[in-house]
Design an enzyme around this catalytic site. Structure first.
Site, PDB file in Angstrom:
ATOM      1  N   ASP A  62       3.469  26.642 -12.568  1.00 49.43           N
ATOM      2  CA  ASP A  62       2.158  26.306 -12.876  1.00 49.43           C
ATOM      3  C   ASP A  62       1.541  25.374 -11.578  1.00 49.43           C
ATOM      4  O   ASP A  62       2.030  24.539 -11.036  1.00 49.43           O
ATOM      5  CB  ASP A  62       2.337  25.212 -13.983  1.00 49.43           C
ATOM      6  CG  ASP A  62       0.986  24.455 -14.425  1.00 49.43           C
ATOM      7  OD1 ASP A  62       0.507  23.496 -13.802  1.00 49.43           O
ATOM      8  OD2 ASP A  62       0.411  24.985 -15.235  1.00 49.43           O
ATOM      9  N   THR A  95      -5.353  26.652 -13.186  1.00 50.64           N
ATOM     10  CA  THR A  95      -5.184  25.774 -12.314  1.00 50.64           C
ATOM     11  C   THR A  95      -4.724  26.541 -10.707  1.00 50.64           C
ATOM     12  O   THR A  95      -5.291  26.113  -9.670  1.00 50.64           O
ATOM     13  CB  THR A  95      -4.126  24.888 -12.492  1.00 50.64           C
ATOM     14  OG1 THR A  95      -3.044  25.575 -12.794  1.00 50.64           O
ATOM     15  CG2 THR A  95      -4.442  23.840 -13.691  1.00 50.64           C
ATOM     16  N   THR A  96      -4.247  27.683 -10.762  1.00 50.43           N
ATOM     17  CA  THR A  96      -3.833  28.306  -9.766  1.00 50.43           C
ATOM     18  C   THR A  96      -4.895  29.109  -9.006  1.00 50.43           C
ATOM     19  O   THR A  96      -5.117  29.023  -7.890  1.00 50.43           O
ATOM     20  CB  THR A  96      -2.740  29.422 -10.178  1.00 50.43           C
ATOM     21  OG1 THR A  96      -1.628  28.675 -10.579  1.00 50.43           O
ATOM     22  CG2 THR A  96      -2.161  29.967  -8.679  1.00 50.43           C
ATOM     23  N   ASP A 411      -0.644  24.338 -21.558  1.00 48.24           N
ATOM     24  CA  ASP A 411      -1.882  25.523 -20.979  1.00 48.24           C
ATOM     25  C   ASP A 411      -2.319  26.097 -22.369  1.00 48.24           C
ATOM     26  O   ASP A 411      -3.527  26.496 -22.314  1.00 48.24           O
ATOM     27  CB  ASP A 411      -1.338  26.241 -20.031  1.00 48.24           C
ATOM     28  CG  ASP A 411      -1.044  25.711 -18.563  1.00 48.24           C
ATOM     29  OD1 ASP A 411      -1.335  24.495 -18.514  1.00 48.24           O
ATOM     30  OD2 ASP A 411      -0.382  26.109 -17.797  1.00 48.24           O
TER      31      ASP A 411
END
Length: 578
Positions: A62, A95-96, A411
Site C-alpha cells: 500500500d 495512493t500509489t 481501501d
C-alpha cells in the site's frame, strides 16, 4: 569599488539553492519517491518490508503505508509523500498511482526547463491540460446502479485486486460493501452521508481463519460487565441506557470545607481541611454519600433498563444497587464506542441521571452478550433493527497478516463509499490514462493549443502513459511492444476501453475483463498529481539550515521570562533561602 567585499545576509551554516538548481533538485526528489513505490502498482505488485522505529515489521504494498514509515529529509519529497496521505483520506484508494504520476509530471517538465521556458508558462500548459483531461474522463465515464450487489462487488474486487487479500476471493469486498451499506444514511435529493471513519470500527482478533471475519449488525468492544458473577451476560432485546457521567460519589477537591452545626465539634488543621472529632460525624458524611448513590441508582432503575453503559467510573456501591435491580453495567467505555452504540440501538447519551427520559433508552438491539475469545472478554450488542454503525471483526493467523488485511479493507471501504456517493465508473488497467493521453495529443495537433504552452500540454499526456507502462513492467511484459499496440488501439477507435491486464501483460478490453475504477478516485488522482507538480515547479529558492527559535545566535540576549530549573544545573547559592 571594483574590489568590494561580498555582503553575506544569511548565516554561514545556511544552505541555499536558487533558480534552476532548486527546480532540478525538486524534480529529482519527486522521481526518487516515485521510484520507491513504482513496483507496488498492479496485481503483480511486489511487497515492501519496512522496519519501524520500535523494531516492528510492516509488510505491505500500500503506497500510503510505505511512505508513512519512510523518513525523508528533502522538503519536496516530504510534500510529495503528503499527497498519498491526502489521497488516502479523501478517496481511500489510488495512493500509489498519485505518487508515480506526480513524479512523472515533474520529470516531464525537465525538457521544458532546459529549453529555458519560464515555470509559469509550463504551469499554464499543465493547468490547461488538466481541465481537458477531466473533460475526457467525463466522456469515458458511465453511471451504474448502486443497488446491484454483484456489480458493486466486481468494482470493489477490481480495485483491491492488486492487494495482498486478493487470494481470499471476494471476502474483503463483501465485508467492505456490507459495512458501507450499514452506515449509509440517505438524506434524499441524491445526498448520502457515509462516515466509515467514525461508525465502522475494525476489531482485529488474532486466531481463527480469515474466513471467520464478518460484519456485525451492531457493535462489539473489549469489555466485561462490572460484576461478572452477579450481572447477566446475555440479554435478548435489551433496554440500553448510555451515560457519560460517573456513577460514583465525586470526591471533593483540595478547597473543600466541611461545616458542622456546632463550633465546638471541629478543629482547624489548616486553611482548607477540617478534622472531625466525633465518629458519628464521619458516619453522617458517609451516609450522605451512600444516599446520593442510592438515589441516583433508583432514578436509573425507574426506567427499567437491562444494561447501563457509562464512559466514566462506577463505584462498588453503585454496582451493588444495580445488581439488586437486576441491571447489568459496563464502565469506562471510550467515547467513540459509546457514540457507535447510540447510533446502532437508537439510544441517546445522557449527561446527568436526573435528565433521563423514556425516549433516551435504546431498544433497537436484538441481543446483548459477553463472550470470551482467547483470553479476553468481548461485549456484543448485535442483531440491531436498523443499525447505522457497525463493527467489522477480522480474524487471522498473526498480527502482521491482520494489519495488512485491515489496510486493504480500509481501501475497499473507501472504494465502496466513493461509488455510493458518486455512482460513475471508468475503465481500469491504464485505459483511461491512455485515452486521456491520446485525447490531449489530438487536441494539441489540431491547433487547440498554440504557442509555447503546447510543449508542457503534450508533456502531461505523455506523463499519463506511466501508469500503463508501469503495469506492463511489473508483470514482465515487453513494455515498448505492448504500449505501441495500446496506442494503436486507442488511435483506431475514439471510445476505446482497451487497457493492460495486470496479471498477463496482454492488451484486453476492460469492459469484457470487468476491471473498473470509481470516477472520483481517478479524477482525484489526476488533479492531485498535476497540482502538486505545478506547486513544486513554482519553487525557485530553497533555504535550509535555519536555526530553531530556542537556540539563540551569538550576541542575542535571552528572552525575559520565568526561569525553570530542571534540578541539574541549579546554582547552590540560589538554592539557599534568603
Amino acid at each position: 569599488m571594483a574590489f568590494q567585499a561580498p555582503v553575506t545576509v544569511l548565516q554561514a551554516n545556511t544552505k541555499r539553492d536558487t533558480g534552476k538548481k532548486a527546480q532540478y533538485g525538486n524534480i529529482l526528489a519527486g522521481k526518487a519517491v516515485a521510484d520507491i513505490v513504482r513496483t507496488t502498482l498492479g496485481p503483480r505488485a511486489m511487497l515492501k518490508m519496512l522496519l519501524d522505529a520500535n523494531g516492528g515489521i510492516v509488510l505491505t504494498n500500500d503506497g500510503n503505508a510505505i511512505l508513512r514509515e519512510i523518513d525523508v529529509s528533502h522538503p519536496a519529497a516530504k510534500s510529495i509523500i503528503e499527497l498519498s496521505r491526502t489521497q488516502d483520506e479523501e478517496v481511500g484508494d489510488g495512493t500509489t498511482s498519485v505518487i508515480i504520476l506526480a513524479g512523472e509530471m515533474l520529470a516531464a517538465a525537465e525538457p521544458s526547463l532546459e529549453r529555458n521556458l519560464h515555470p509559469t508558462t509550463i504551469i499554464r500548459g499543465y493547468v490547461r491540460a488538466l481541465d481537458d483531461a477531466i473533460k475526457i474522463i467525463d466522456e469515458v465515464s458511465f453511471p451504474i446502479d448502486t443497488n446491484d450487489r454483484q456489480q458493486m462487488l466486481n468494482i470493489v474486487n477490481s480495485c483491491i485486486g492488486t492487494k495482498f487479500t486478493m487470494r481470499f476471493g471476494s471476502l474483503i469486498a463483501e465485508l467492505a460493501l456490507d459495512a458501507v451499506q450499514t452506515v449509509m444514511i440517505d438524506h434524499g435529493d441524491g445526498r448520502r452521508e457515509i462516515d466509515i471513519k467514525k461508525y465502522a470500527k475494525v476489531e482485529k482478533i488474532p486466531g481463527g481463519a480469515i474466513e471467520d471475519s464478518r460484519v456485525l449488525r451492531g457493535v462489539m468492544f473489549e469489555k466485561d460487565v462490572v460484576v461478572p458473577a452477579r450481572m447477566r451476560r446475555k440479554i435478548h432485546n435489551p433496554r440500553i441506557l448510555l451515560l457519560d457521567c460517573p456513577l460514583e460519589y465525586k470526591k471533593g477537591e483540595n478547597q473543600t470545607n466541611v461545616e458542622l452545626m456546632r463550633e465546638e465539634d471541629w478543629v482547624w488543621v489548616n486553611q482548607t481541611d477540617v478534622e472531625l472529632m466525633r465518629e458519628e460525624d464521619w458516619a453522617t458524611l458517609l451516609k450522605m454519600e451512600e444516599e446520593w448513590i442510592q438515589k441516583t441508582c433508583e432514578q436509573i432503575a425507574a426506567f427499567k433498563p437491562d444494561l447501563v453503559i457509562t464512559e466514566k467510573g462506577l463505584s462498588d456501591l453503585a454496582a451493588h444497587y444495580l445488581v439488586k435491580a437486576g441491571i447489568s453495567a459496563i464502565r469506562r467505555l471510550r467515547k467513540t464506542d459509546n457514540n457507535r452504540i447510540a447510533r446502532a440501538c437508537g439510544a441517546t447519551i445522557v449527561s446527568r441521571p436526573d435528565e433521563i427520559r423514556e425516549s433516551d433508552i435504546g431498544t433497537g438491539a436484538g441481543l446483548f452478550e459477553v463472550r470470551k475469545i482467547g483470553d479476553e472478554f468481548f461485549t456484543f450488542i448485535v442483531d440491531c433493527k436498523d443499525p447505522k454503525a457497525c463493527s467489522i471483526v477480522l480474524r487471522g493467523a498473526s498480527k502482521d497478516v491482520l494489519n495488512e488485511v485491515e489496510r486493504n479493507l480500509h481501501d475497499a471501504m473507501g472504494v465502496a463509499r466513493n461509488v455510493c456517493i458518486d455512482p460513475r465508473l471508468v475503465p481500469g488497467g491504464g485505459a483511461v490514462e491512455m485515452a486521456v493521453s491520446h485525447g490531449l495529443a489530438e487536441r494539441a495537433n489540431s491547433g487547440a493549443v498554440e504557442g509555447v504552452e503546447q510543449g508542457p500540454y503534450r508533456a502531461v499526456g505523455q506523463a499519463l502513459e506511466v501508469i500503463p507502462r508501469t503495469l506492463a513492467q511489473n508483470c514482465g511484459a515487453n513494455v515498448i511492444r505492448t504500449l505501441t499496440k495500446l496506442r494503436a488501439k486507442h488511435a483506431e477507435a475514439p471510445d476505446c476501453t482497451f487497457g493492460i491486464d495486470g496479471n498477463s501483460g496482454q492488451i484486453v478490453d476492460m469492459k469484457e475483463l470487468g476491471v473498473w475504477e470509481p470516477y472520483q478516485v481517478k479524477v482525484q488522482t489526476v488533479k492531485t498529481s498535476v497540482e502538486a507538480a505545478t506547486l513544486l515547479l513554482r519553487i525557485d529558492d530553497i533555504v535550509s539550515g535555519l536555526k530553531k527559535r530556542d537556540k539563540l545566535a551569538p550576541g542575542q540576549a535571552a528572552a525575559k521570562g520565568p526561569q525553570v530549573d530542571d534540578g541539574e544545573n541549579v546554582d547552590s547559592e540560589r538554592m539557599l533561602g534568603e
